[in-house]
Design a protein around this motif. Structure first.
Motif: not given
Length: 185
Positions: A1-24
């Motif tokens: 589960m920890l690895i899934n959380l890390f990878i999911s939010f790694l993808k979000i962090g990698l592709f969320s250009f434009g800040g938090g609202y763009a990451a939603l």
């Protein structure tokens, strides 16, 4: 589960250009649609909580989801996954930007990214409006939360026409919603 959380939010962090609202939209896709860690209603609560707490919305969301799914270790895994790409990318970009900021290619790249970022923020806003005004299952006038719509219009008008602190407007709207729910439901 920890690895899934890390990878999911790694993808979000990698592709969320434009800040938090763009990451939603990315957070919603990973957390609600793909992994089913939260329902759409819980996701909207997550957005509200992330807005009310200090710090970036993506990091607050990662911490919230991680805590909800796997406690403190989950919060660390999700938050680290969200922050790691940004740290690496910003370090690299700052080096290249300082070195090549006067080149036309750099200006063109930044101009190319702006419309994509604005569209991601718009999609996030539309998603939030849908879940705030309508029943999650169906979008129609019959399922419209008219009280929520009225409060939205009042707050929007107040924010545009006055210099009242947005926090006071948020508190007033929350109180108004509680009172109207108490009176009408």
């Amino acid at each position: 589960m920890l690895i899934n959380l890390f990878i999911s939010f790694l993808k979000i962090g990698l592709f969320s250009f434009g800040g938090g609202y763009a990451a939603l939209p990315l957070i919603q896709e990973e957390v609600v649609n793909l992994h089913h860690w939260l329902s759409l209603s819980e996701f909207n609560d997550l957005i509200t909580i992330s807005q009310m707490t200090p710090g970036p919305i993506a990091i607050n969301s990662a911490t919230f989801v991680g805590t909800r799914i796997a406690g403190f270790p989950g919060a660390l895994a999700a938050t680290f996954g969200c922050v790691l790409p940004s740290s690496i990318i910003v370090g690299g970009i700052s080096y290249f930007y300082n070195k090549y900021k006067d080149l036309d290619a750099m200006t063109n790249i930044l101009n190319f990214l702006r419309p994509a970022i604005v569209s991601m923020i718009l999609i996030a806003g539309i998603s939030i409006l849908q879940t705030a005004f309508f029943d999650v299952k169906a979008i129609s006038l019959a399922n419209m939360d008219w009280i929520m719509l009225a409060i939205f219009i009042i707050s929007l008008f107040t924010m545009f026409k006055s210099k009242i602190d947005p926090i006071k407007i948020m508190l007033f709207c929350g109180l108004l919603y509680l009172v109207t729910n108490f009176l009408f439901y």
